[in-house]
Motif scaffolding. Structure first.
Motif, PDB file in Angstrom:
ATOM      1  N   GLY A  39      21.520  25.032  58.185  1.00 13.83           N
ATOM      2  CA  GLY A  39      20.007  24.941  59.031  1.00 13.83           C
ATOM      3  C   GLY A  39      18.406  24.626  58.568  1.00 13.83           C
ATOM      4  O   GLY A  39      18.090  25.031  57.625  1.00 13.83           O
ATOM      5  N   TRP A  40      17.837  24.107  58.878  1.00  9.68           N
ATOM      6  CA  TRP A  40      16.663  24.146  59.088  1.00  9.68           C
ATOM      7  C   TRP A  40      15.906  24.116  59.656  1.00  9.68           C
ATOM      8  O   TRP A  40      16.603  23.048  60.980  1.00  9.68           O
ATOM      9  N   ILE A  41      14.251  24.036  59.339  1.00 10.02           N
ATOM     10  CA  ILE A  41      13.316  24.168  61.002  1.00 10.02           C
ATOM     11  C   ILE A  41      12.900  22.407  61.397  1.00 10.02           C
ATOM     12  O   ILE A  41      12.975  22.380  62.029  1.00 10.02           O
ATOM     13  N   GLU A  42      12.755  22.474  60.017  1.00  5.81           N
ATOM     14  CA  GLU A  42      12.046  20.833  59.801  1.00  5.81           C
ATOM     15  C   GLU A  42      11.794  20.042  58.797  1.00  5.81           C
ATOM     16  O   GLU A  42      12.311  20.759  58.082  1.00  5.81           O
ATOM     17  N   MET A  43      12.361  18.439  58.465  1.00  2.44           N
ATOM     18  CA  MET A  43      12.668  17.643  57.768  1.00  2.44           C
ATOM     19  C   MET A  43      10.993  17.259  57.523  1.00  2.44           C
ATOM     20  O   MET A  43      10.433  16.679  58.654  1.00  2.44           O
TER      21      MET A  43
ATOM     22  N   LEU B  49      14.324  21.349  48.437  1.00  2.55           N
ATOM     23  CA  LEU B  49      15.276  20.834  49.117  1.00  2.55           C
ATOM     24  C   LEU B  49      16.802  21.132  49.113  1.00  2.55           C
ATOM     25  O   LEU B  49      17.581  22.291  49.301  1.00  2.55           O
ATOM     26  N   THR B  50      17.686  19.659  50.639  1.00  2.00           N
ATOM     27  CA  THR B  50      18.656  20.254  50.326  1.00  2.00           C
ATOM     28  C   THR B  50      19.623  19.293  50.392  1.00  2.00           C
ATOM     29  O   THR B  50      19.361  17.753  50.397  1.00  2.00           O
ATOM     30  N   ARG B  51      20.691  19.102  49.495  1.00  2.00           N
ATOM     31  CA  ARG B  51      21.095  17.965  49.311  1.00  2.00           C
ATOM     32  C   ARG B  51      22.110  17.287  49.503  1.00  2.00           C
ATOM     33  O   ARG B  51      23.204  17.737  50.671  1.00  2.00           O
ATOM     34  N   LEU B  52      22.357  16.005  50.122  1.00  2.00           N
ATOM     35  CA  LEU B  52      22.646  15.220  50.642  1.00  2.00           C
ATOM     36  C   LEU B  52      23.668  14.227  50.114  1.00  2.00           C
ATOM     37  O   LEU B  52      23.729  14.177  48.738  1.00  2.00           O
ATOM     38  N   GLY B  53      24.483  13.252  50.247  1.00  2.00           N
ATOM     39  CA  GLY B  53      25.217  11.628  49.494  1.00  2.00           C
ATOM     40  C   GLY B  53      27.015  12.191  48.478  1.00  2.00           C
ATOM     41  O   GLY B  53      26.860  13.813  49.618  1.00  2.00           O
TER      42      GLY B  53
ATOM     43  N   THR C  97      12.796  25.715  55.778  1.00  2.00           N
ATOM     44  CA  THR C  97      14.071  26.906  56.365  1.00  2.00           C
ATOM     45  C   THR C  97      13.810  28.377  55.891  1.00  2.00           C
ATOM     46  O   THR C  97      12.963  28.679  54.791  1.00  2.00           O
ATOM     47  N   ASP C  98      14.329  28.954  56.765  1.00  2.00           N
ATOM     48  CA  ASP C  98      14.641  30.416  56.250  1.00  2.00           C
ATOM     49  C   ASP C  98      14.906  30.904  54.471  1.00  2.00           C
ATOM     50  O   ASP C  98      15.493  29.793  54.509  1.00  2.00           O
ATOM     51  N   SER C  99      14.390  31.341  53.708  1.00  2.00           N
ATOM     52  CA  SER C  99      14.827  31.580  52.829  1.00  2.00           C
ATOM     53  C   SER C  99      16.361  32.177  52.641  1.00  2.00           C
ATOM     54  O   SER C  99      17.328  32.399  51.648  1.00  2.00           O
ATOM     55  N   ARG C 100      16.810  33.115  53.515  1.00  2.00           N
ATOM     56  CA  ARG C 100      18.000  33.472  53.717  1.00  2.00           C
ATOM     57  C   ARG C 100      19.148  32.750  54.151  1.00  2.00           C
ATOM     58  O   ARG C 100      20.032  32.916  53.368  1.00  2.00           O
ATOM     59  N   LYS C 101      18.858  31.762  54.136  1.00  2.00           N
ATOM     60  CA  LYS C 101      20.139  30.659  54.741  1.00  2.00           C
ATOM     61  C   LYS C 101      20.306  30.066  53.849  1.00  2.00           C
ATOM     62  O   LYS C 101      19.948  30.175  52.219  1.00  2.00           O
ATOM     63  N   ARG C 102      21.490  29.404  53.566  1.00  2.00           N
ATOM     64  CA  ARG C 102      22.443  28.419  51.898  1.00  2.00           C
ATOM     65  C   ARG C 102      21.722  27.586  52.217  1.00  2.00           C
ATOM     66  O   ARG C 102      20.956  27.311  52.618  1.00  2.00           O
TER      67      ARG C 102
END
Length: 75
Positions: free
Chosen positions: A31-35, A6-10, A22-27
């Motif tokens: 950035g992510w690869i695909e939603m 999950l990536t948080r919005l709102g 996404t790549d597991s090393r990213k925050r």
């Protein structure tokens, strides 16, 4: 390693989440690869939508699901 999480919005105290690959090393929110879907816990009942075909593809190429995504997809 590639993960599905999950990536948080709102805004403050009104979360809305995108389900992303996404790549597991990213925050968490970088950035992510695909939603591949979204999750809104603030609606009654909670809104959850995911592209099953893309989820199956990413799992087949070795992407790992986070614990929350495992729980959400098992329902």
């Amino acid at each position: 390693m590639t993960t599905i999480r999950l990536t948080r919005l709102g805004r403050k105290k009104r979360p809305f989440y995108r389900i992303v690959v996404t790549d597991s090393r990213k925050r968490r929110d970088s950035g992510w690869i695909e939603m591949i879907g979204y999750y809104n816990p603030m609606t009654e009942p909670a809104t959850f939508k995911i592209d099953e075909e893309r989820l199956a593809y990413w799992k087949s190429v070795g992407a790992q699901m986070s614990e929350k995504i495992k729980k959400l997809t098992s329902k």
